[in-house]
Design a protein around this motif. Sequence first.
Motif, PDB file in Angstrom:
ATOM      1  N   VAL A 262       0.815  -1.208   0.000  1.00  0.00           N
ATOM      2  CA  VAL A 262       0.000   0.000   0.000  1.00  0.00           C
ATOM      3  C   VAL A 262       0.855   1.267   0.000  1.00  0.00           C
ATOM      4  N   LEU A 263       2.049   1.216   0.605  1.00  0.00           N
ATOM      5  CA  LEU A 263       2.899   2.417   0.627  1.00  0.00           C
ATOM      6  C   LEU A 263       3.397   2.765  -0.775  1.00  0.00           C
ATOM      7  N   GLU A 264       3.807   1.754  -1.527  1.00  0.00           N
ATOM      8  CA  GLU A 264       4.257   2.013  -2.897  1.00  0.00           C
ATOM      9  C   GLU A 264       3.085   2.411  -3.784  1.00  0.00           C
ATOM     10  N   ALA A 265       1.938   1.774  -3.598  1.00  0.00           N
ATOM     11  CA  ALA A 265       0.752   2.159  -4.369  1.00  0.00           C
ATOM     12  C   ALA A 265       0.376   3.605  -4.102  1.00  0.00           C
ATOM     13  N   ALA A 266       0.527   4.032  -2.844  1.00  0.00           N
ATOM     14  CA  ALA A 266       0.227   5.422  -2.496  1.00  0.00           C
ATOM     15  C   ALA A 266       1.220   6.376  -3.160  1.00  0.00           C
ATOM     16  N   ARG A 267       2.472   5.959  -3.263  1.00  0.00           N
ATOM     17  CA  ARG A 267       3.458   6.807  -3.951  1.00  0.00           C
ATOM     18  C   ARG A 267       3.080   6.986  -5.418  1.00  0.00           C
ATOM     19  N   ALA A 320      -2.489   5.503   4.016  1.00  0.00           N
ATOM     20  CA  ALA A 320      -1.502   4.490   3.628  1.00  0.00           C
ATOM     21  C   ALA A 320      -0.628   4.095   4.807  1.00  0.00           C
ATOM     22  N   ALA A 321      -0.198   5.074   5.600  1.00  0.00           N
ATOM     23  CA  ALA A 321       0.637   4.767   6.768  1.00  0.00           C
ATOM     24  C   ALA A 321      -0.126   3.923   7.780  1.00  0.00           C
ATOM     25  N   GLU A 322      -1.386   4.271   8.021  1.00  0.00           N
ATOM     26  CA  GLU A 322      -2.198   3.505   8.969  1.00  0.00           C
ATOM     27  C   GLU A 322      -2.428   2.082   8.464  1.00  0.00           C
ATOM     28  N   ALA A 323      -2.713   1.936   7.177  1.00  0.00           N
ATOM     29  CA  ALA A 323      -2.962   0.607   6.618  1.00  0.00           C
ATOM     30  C   ALA A 323      -1.722  -0.271   6.727  1.00  0.00           C
ATOM     31  N   ASP A 324      -0.551   0.330   6.500  1.00  0.00           N
ATOM     32  CA  ASP A 324       0.691  -0.436   6.586  1.00  0.00           C
ATOM     33  C   ASP A 324       1.001  -0.821   8.027  1.00  0.00           C
ATOM     34  N   GLN A 325       0.856   0.124   8.954  1.00  0.00           N
ATOM     35  CA  GLN A 325       1.203  -0.136  10.347  1.00  0.00           C
ATOM     36  C   GLN A 325       0.221  -1.079  11.026  1.00  0.00           C
ATOM     37  N   LEU A 326      -1.066  -0.978  10.668  1.00  0.00           N
ATOM     38  CA  LEU A 326      -2.100  -1.764  11.334  1.00  0.00           C
ATOM     39  C   LEU A 326      -2.507  -3.002  10.540  1.00  0.00           C
ATOM     40  N   LEU A 328      -4.057  -3.227   7.700  1.00  0.00           N
ATOM     41  CA  LEU A 328      -5.424  -3.120   7.194  1.00  0.00           C
ATOM     42  C   LEU A 328      -5.485  -3.563   5.733  1.00  0.00           C
ATOM     43  N   ASP A 329      -6.688  -3.766   5.238  1.00  0.00           N
ATOM     44  CA  ASP A 329      -6.873  -4.193   3.855  1.00  0.00           C
ATOM     45  C   ASP A 329      -6.385  -3.089   2.909  1.00  0.00           C
ATOM     46  N   PRO A 330      -5.307  -3.333   2.138  1.00  0.00           N
ATOM     47  CA  PRO A 330      -4.773  -2.273   1.275  1.00  0.00           C
ATOM     48  C   PRO A 330      -5.720  -1.864   0.164  1.00  0.00           C
ATOM     49  N   LEU A 331      -6.474  -2.832  -0.379  1.00  0.00           N
ATOM     50  CA  LEU A 331      -7.392  -2.498  -1.465  1.00  0.00           C
ATOM     51  C   LEU A 331      -8.496  -1.570  -0.969  1.00  0.00           C
ATOM     52  N   GLN A 332      -9.055  -1.876   0.189  1.00  0.00           N
ATOM     53  CA  GLN A 332     -10.103  -1.024   0.737  1.00  0.00           C
ATOM     54  C   GLN A 332      -9.572   0.372   1.028  1.00  0.00           C
ATOM     55  N   THR A 333      -8.338   0.444   1.519  1.00  0.00           N
ATOM     56  CA  THR A 333      -7.725   1.744   1.803  1.00  0.00           C
ATOM     57  C   THR A 333      -7.595   2.574   0.530  1.00  0.00           C
ATOM     58  N   LEU A 334      -7.110   1.961  -0.542  1.00  0.00           N
ATOM     59  CA  LEU A 334      -6.908   2.689  -1.796  1.00  0.00           C
ATOM     60  C   LEU A 334      -8.225   3.076  -2.458  1.00  0.00           C
ATOM     61  N   VAL A 335      -9.221   2.215  -2.329  1.00  0.00           N
ATOM     62  CA  VAL A 335     -10.520   2.517  -2.937  1.00  0.00           C
ATOM     63  C   VAL A 335     -11.051   3.840  -2.409  1.00  0.00           C
TER      64      VAL A 335
END
Length: 354
Positions: A262-267, A320-326, A328-335
């Motif tokens: 998710v961090l790279e996707a966020a970049r 993105a930081a919260e999803a990586d640290q916790l 969490l589902d990366p797809l849901q975060t990005l959506v």
Amino acid sequence: MKDDGPGGAAATAELIGHEAAEAAFEATLSRGRLPHGWLLTGPPGVGKATLAYRMARRLLAAPEELAHCQDPASAVFRMVAGRHHPDLKIIDEPINPEGRRLKTSIPVDLVRQRLDELHRTAARGGRRVLLIDPTVDLGPSTANALLKTLEEPPDGLVVILVAQSYVRLPATVASRCARLRLRPLPAAQVAAAVRRRQPAITAECAAQLAELARGSIGRALELERLDWPTEYGRLVVALGQGGGQVLAVADSLLRLAGKGGVLEAARLLGDVLRRAAHVASGRPPACPLVADEAALLARLPGAASLDRCVALWDKLARSAAEADQLNLDPLQTLVGIVHGLATEPARAGGGSRP
């Protein structure tokens, strides 16, 4: 993202654009009052690790090796590149033997083991170097062990610490080190370096990669591997088609990010937001990535104003930081973020803008 580039920083002989930083190190070395700790800072992929290994080779070279220690054919270069120089210990990716997964922080036992090995007499009769290029945080116990070494260093031991932007470095450790700050490189220099390493790349593509990489050769080469200029164009077109493409765009970003998660996707999504913000502020990018890029970005429903772009940027970084640290589902975060770009923001009183 580590800034090693192809073959790894340990095997990279060429340092591009940071001659002043290396000259400052050499000047300190020539004065005979060498600090026991060095901290290299700067953006990801800009060349910090490459400089760190050049410093290590310079410190470990015997007097008769100094003139050619940066030559890949030299013995000291080969030993450092192969990670088997007896007076060099490296800590970069702390792997947990159970499951072969990265640990969440550098184990203090690993640092103590490397320091114990270096506390002995130098095998080749010169200096000893501990090079730390962390992919994870040091952790309190590890930081304390390193701090004690920097406060009471054994003779001849030099610690080189590469400060990656995603690693929290305690101020107590940083304050005990001489600092070398590496700046982003000019776009033309990045483009030229990309074409030297990948001769098949066109000048236009190299310029696009350089603009996206923002001063980082390592980042430009990584984006070239992802074919990001092409993928970027597809995503911008899909985003302009509205909310129906949200899931497909988020899924594409995660596919491109690969192990970066998710961090790279966020970049990658950040590239879209950054360029949309330029368009919204009346300053379209000087080097378009796709035909009619400014018009495509201007049509993104959720990025019609600079304020909106900034709000989405803040949400992207935080989520993105919260999803990586916790975990969490990366797809849901990005959506959630992609939806903000692909759809009109709701009014304060509810509903959509007319």
